[in-house]
Design an enzyme around this catalytic site. Structure first.
Site, mmCIF file in Angstrom:
data_model
loop_
_atom_site.group_PDB
_atom_site.id
_atom_site.type_symbol
_atom_site.label_atom_id
_atom_site.label_comp_id
_atom_site.label_asym_id
_atom_site.label_seq_id
_atom_site.Cartn_x
_atom_site.Cartn_y
_atom_site.Cartn_z
ATOM 1 N N SER A 63 0.826 -1.220 0.000
ATOM 2 C CA SER A 63 0.000 0.000 0.000
ATOM 3 C C SER A 63 0.857 1.266 0.000
ATOM 4 C CB SER A 63 -0.971 0.008 1.173
ATOM 5 O OG SER A 63 -0.309 -0.271 2.377
ATOM 6 N N HIS A 121 -2.044 -8.844 2.143
ATOM 7 C CA HIS A 121 -1.625 -7.606 2.819
ATOM 8 C C HIS A 121 -2.568 -7.299 3.989
ATOM 9 C CE1 HIS A 121 0.307 -3.902 3.468
ATOM 10 N NE2 HIS A 121 -0.080 -3.202 2.423
ATOM 11 N N HIS A 173 6.424 -13.638 10.011
ATOM 12 C CA HIS A 173 6.499 -12.310 9.394
ATOM 13 C C HIS A 173 7.635 -12.273 8.382
ATOM 14 C CE1 HIS A 173 6.590 -7.920 9.002
ATOM 15 N NE2 HIS A 173 5.347 -7.982 9.446
ATOM 16 N N ARG A 221 3.335 -4.764 18.260
ATOM 17 C CA ARG A 221 1.927 -4.377 18.077
ATOM 18 C C ARG A 221 1.022 -5.486 18.628
ATOM 19 N NH1 ARG A 221 1.992 -3.315 11.806
ATOM 20 N NH2 ARG A 221 3.007 -5.333 11.980
ATOM 21 N N ASP A 227 -1.624 -9.315 13.542
ATOM 22 C CA ASP A 227 -2.959 -9.849 13.250
ATOM 23 C C ASP A 227 -3.396 -10.963 14.188
ATOM 24 O OD1 ASP A 227 -3.365 -8.131 11.106
ATOM 25 O OD2 ASP A 227 -2.200 -9.417 9.778
HETATM 26 N N1 CMX Z 1 2.371 -21.122 9.771
HETATM 27 C C1 CMX Z 1 2.886 -22.145 9.045
HETATM 28 N N2 CMX Z 1 3.952 -22.022 8.227
HETATM 29 C C2 CMX Z 1 4.524 -20.802 8.189
HETATM 30 C C3 CMX Z 1 4.082 -19.722 8.941
HETATM 31 C C4 CMX Z 1 2.946 -19.904 9.755
HETATM 32 N N3 CMX Z 1 2.407 -18.930 10.470
HETATM 33 N N4 CMX Z 1 4.873 -18.667 8.685
HETATM 34 C C5 CMX Z 1 5.780 -19.079 7.781
HETATM 35 N N5 CMX Z 1 5.574 -20.375 7.487
HETATM 36 C C6 CMX Z 1 6.266 -21.168 6.485
HETATM 37 C C7 CMX Z 1 6.046 -20.531 5.123
HETATM 38 O O1 CMX Z 1 4.775 -20.908 4.571
HETATM 39 C C8 CMX Z 1 7.221 -21.058 4.333
HETATM 40 O O2 CMX Z 1 6.929 -22.394 3.954
HETATM 41 P P1 CMX Z 1 7.437 -22.951 2.526
HETATM 42 O O3 CMX Z 1 8.934 -22.910 2.616
HETATM 43 O O4 CMX Z 1 6.872 -24.320 2.475
HETATM 44 O O5 CMX Z 1 6.881 -22.021 1.490
HETATM 45 C C9 CMX Z 1 8.318 -21.098 5.409
HETATM 46 O O6 CMX Z 1 7.642 -21.106 6.676
HETATM 47 C C10 CMX Z 1 9.245 -19.905 5.343
HETATM 48 O O7 CMX Z 1 8.457 -18.711 5.390
HETATM 49 P P2 CMX Z 1 9.065 -17.360 5.994
HETATM 50 O O8 CMX Z 1 10.220 -16.961 5.151
HETATM 51 O O9 CMX Z 1 9.252 -17.513 7.441
HETATM 52 O O10 CMX Z 1 7.847 -16.363 5.818
HETATM 53 P P3 CMX Z 1 7.501 -15.456 4.538
HETATM 54 O O11 CMX Z 1 8.303 -14.202 4.625
HETATM 55 O O12 CMX Z 1 7.548 -16.237 3.288
HETATM 56 O O13 CMX Z 1 5.963 -15.116 4.823
HETATM 57 C C11 CMX Z 1 4.104 -14.564 6.156
HETATM 58 C C12 CMX Z 1 5.581 -14.283 5.869
HETATM 59 C C13 CMX Z 1 3.585 -13.540 7.138
HETATM 60 C C14 CMX Z 1 3.267 -14.464 4.858
HETATM 61 C C15 CMX Z 1 4.001 -15.993 6.763
HETATM 62 O O14 CMX Z 1 4.673 -16.018 7.986
HETATM 63 C C16 CMX Z 1 2.570 -16.428 6.942
HETATM 64 O O15 CMX Z 1 1.975 -16.978 6.000
HETATM 65 N N6 CMX Z 1 1.988 -16.214 8.153
HETATM 66 C C17 CMX Z 1 0.602 -16.542 8.398
HETATM 67 C C18 CMX Z 1 -0.308 -15.504 7.778
HETATM 68 C C19 CMX Z 1 -0.212 -14.170 8.501
HETATM 69 O O16 CMX Z 1 -0.224 -14.113 9.717
HETATM 70 N N7 CMX Z 1 -0.131 -13.066 7.753
HETATM 71 C C20 CMX Z 1 -0.095 -11.737 8.359
HETATM 72 C C21 CMX Z 1 1.160 -10.994 8.038
HETATM 73 C C22 CMX Z 1 1.112 -9.668 8.740
HETATM 74 C C23 CMX Z 1 1.978 -8.643 8.082
HETATM 75 O O17 CMX Z 1 2.599 -8.907 7.035
HETATM 76 O O18 CMX Z 1 2.022 -7.526 8.614
#
Ligand code: CMX
Length: 425
Positions: free
Chosen positions: A233, A263, A309, A318, A364
């Site tokens: 954003s 997002h 994250h 937060r 979140d």
């Molecule tokens: N549950 C299960 N697996 C998770 C996880 C979680 N909460 N967080 C990361 N992982 C996994 C990823 O899916 C990834 O798996 P693959 O290698 O099989 O693809 C692995 O761990 C490595 O991921 P990462 O490098 O730690 O995390 P990313 O930077 O790729 O993604 C995020 C970050 C937030 C999208 C991810 O942690 C996630 O999906 N969390 C759950 C959804 C969520 O809470 N989103 C809100 C984000 C808030 C924000 O951005 O401000």
């Protein structure tokens, strides 16, 4: 001239001078290199943007102009906007002056409500917010002044005026969207005695006998205010603004990005997860049951929402702020108690799985439970709350961009053929 404008007009020449000096001394220094992997992978980790308003530290979380966000939780959102924009917190007189300005606008004209009410019932509240902001674009002083002829060094001034006008109207617009979307009844007019966040809570029209929901809203608006400039954003707002589109066009564009499930929508998924647990166990499960539930979730290929994250490597402060608020005011709420127990259980589960770079909660993980507690139960509205708060960061970044004369955004693209020819055998 408002105090905020006066202050900014003193700061801008220093800022411009500083930038010129830095460009003169370090203009040819390399900030970051980009691999093809990074280019394909959303530019992760590529240092390529300037952001004065905030930084996100992997261990400390969001830092607004040098202030860790956890130290700002007792501030009003409008104080935080002042900080984002000017780099300092307002004194009493400055805050009052700014609040007076925010309250000085007439309520929104009827045509805005006619536009929003004419939309089909299944229009998403984020689409309504974006359309509502565009419906206000005709108010833009920046566009008017630009059309009349304006010198580049003066761009920041009408951009500031538009930003404050939009900021002043956002609570009324967003609360009206809630009332229209949920069919909860008539629109509620702003109360000029209330602060910016308190007024937003009031216009949503939820019962709030002790004023705690208003406190939660102020906290929510502070915590989501900004997150550097590389997120979808913020970057979208910057790119649109760099074409000298005004604040209404730019913020509407940025909020369209916030509406995406990767997002701004994650908070509603987190609440859905909490409710699923609550329904399955008919209340708060034991830690053992929770652990098994999380392991089953991972086994089914799903993520644990609210955890992990892209940048943070510790518990998001937060989340800590929301958790503290919940412990203080909602300790008996079963959904909140699940938030609390998940915090004890999930990091161990994710560490055991060994994939997530951060096993800790992000913002979140807890916010939805608190909104639910106070009766704001329409999930699809949550991103609008986020948007109203994030508009503070987007707008302050826009004003600064115009103040420092940021040029039109135009990175160079290459084709797959270029990649093959350049790196191939
Ligand atoms: N549950 C299960 N697996 C998770 C996880 C979680 N909460 N967080 C990361 N992982 C996994 C990823 O899916 C990834 O798996 P693959 O290698 O099989 O693809 C692995 O761990 C490595 O991921 P990462 O490098 O730690 O995390 P990313 O930077 O790729 O993604 C995020 C970050 C937030 C999208 C991810 O942690 C996630 O999906 N969390 C759950 C959804 C969520 O809470 N989103 C809100 C984000 C808030 C924000 O951005 O401000």
């Amino acid at each position: 001239m408002s105090k905020i404008k006066e202050k900014l007009s003193h700061k801008i020449p220093q800022l411009r001078e500083e930038i010129q000096e830095l460009l003169k001394n370090y203009g040819d220094k390399v900030v970051s290199e980009v691999t093809f992997q990074q280019m394909f992978g959303g530019m992760r980790g590529v240092k390529s943007l300037l952001c004065e308003t905030s930084i996100v530290d992997p261990d400390k979380g969001l830092i607004v102009r040098g202030h860790p966000i956890i130290e700002l939780v007792d501030r009003l959102p409008e104080e935080v906007f002042y900080l984002l924009l000017l780099g300092e917190l307002p004194g009493k007189a400055e805050l009052e002056d700014f609040q007076k300005t925010l309250k000085s606008y007439d309520p929104l004209e009827d045509y805005v409500w006619k536009v929003l009410k004419a939309l089909p019932k299944d229009t998403h509240p984020m689409a309504m917010l974006s359309i509502g902001i565009l419906a206000l674009e005709r108010k833009s002083i920046f566009r008017k002044k630009y059309d009349e002829g304006m010198h580049k060094p003066d761009y920041w001034d009408p951009m500031l005026e538009d930003s404050i006008t939009l900021l002043a109207h956002l609570p009324e617009l967003a609360a009206g969207i809630y009332r229209i979307h949920t069919g909860k009844g008539d629109l509620i007019k702003p109360d000029k005695n209330l602060d910016w966040g308190g007024n937003y809570a009031y216009m949503l029209g939820l019962p709030d006998p002790k004023g705690r929901f208003a406190d939660l809203m102020r906290l929510y608006l502070v915590l989501h205010c900004d997150h550097e400039s590389g997120n979808v954003s913020a970057m979208t707002t910057h790119v649109v603004g760099s074409a000298l589109s005004d604040a209404y066009y730019s913020v509407s564009g940025g909020l369209n990005g916030l509406a995406g499930p990767l997002h701004g929508l994650a908070n509603q998924e987190s609440l859905a997860f909490l409710r699923e647990i609550h329904d399955k166990f008919k209340g708060v499960p034991s830690d053992e049951q929770l652990k098994q539930f999380c392991l089953d979730t991972l086994k089914s290929g799903k993520v644990i929402p609210g955890y992990g994250h892209a940048v943070l490597r510790q518990t998001d402060p937060r989340f800590t702020a929301f958790h503290n608020f919940g412990l203080k005011h909602c300790g008996h709420d079963e959904i909140f108690r699940i938030v609390d127990r998940l915090f004890a259980v999930v990091p161990g589960v994710l560490i055991g799985q060994g994939k997530a770079k951060s096993p800790y909660p992000n913002v979140d993980a807890g916010s939805g439970a608190l909104l639910w507690h106070y009766g704001l139960k329409e999930f699809d509205y949550y991103t609008v709350l986020f948007g109203v708060s994030r508009a503070m960061g987007l707008l302050s970044q826009l004003v600064i961009s115009r103040a420092i004369g940021a040029p039109i955004f135009r990175p160079k693209s290459v084709s797959l053929d270029w990649v093959k020819k350049t790196f191939g055998a």
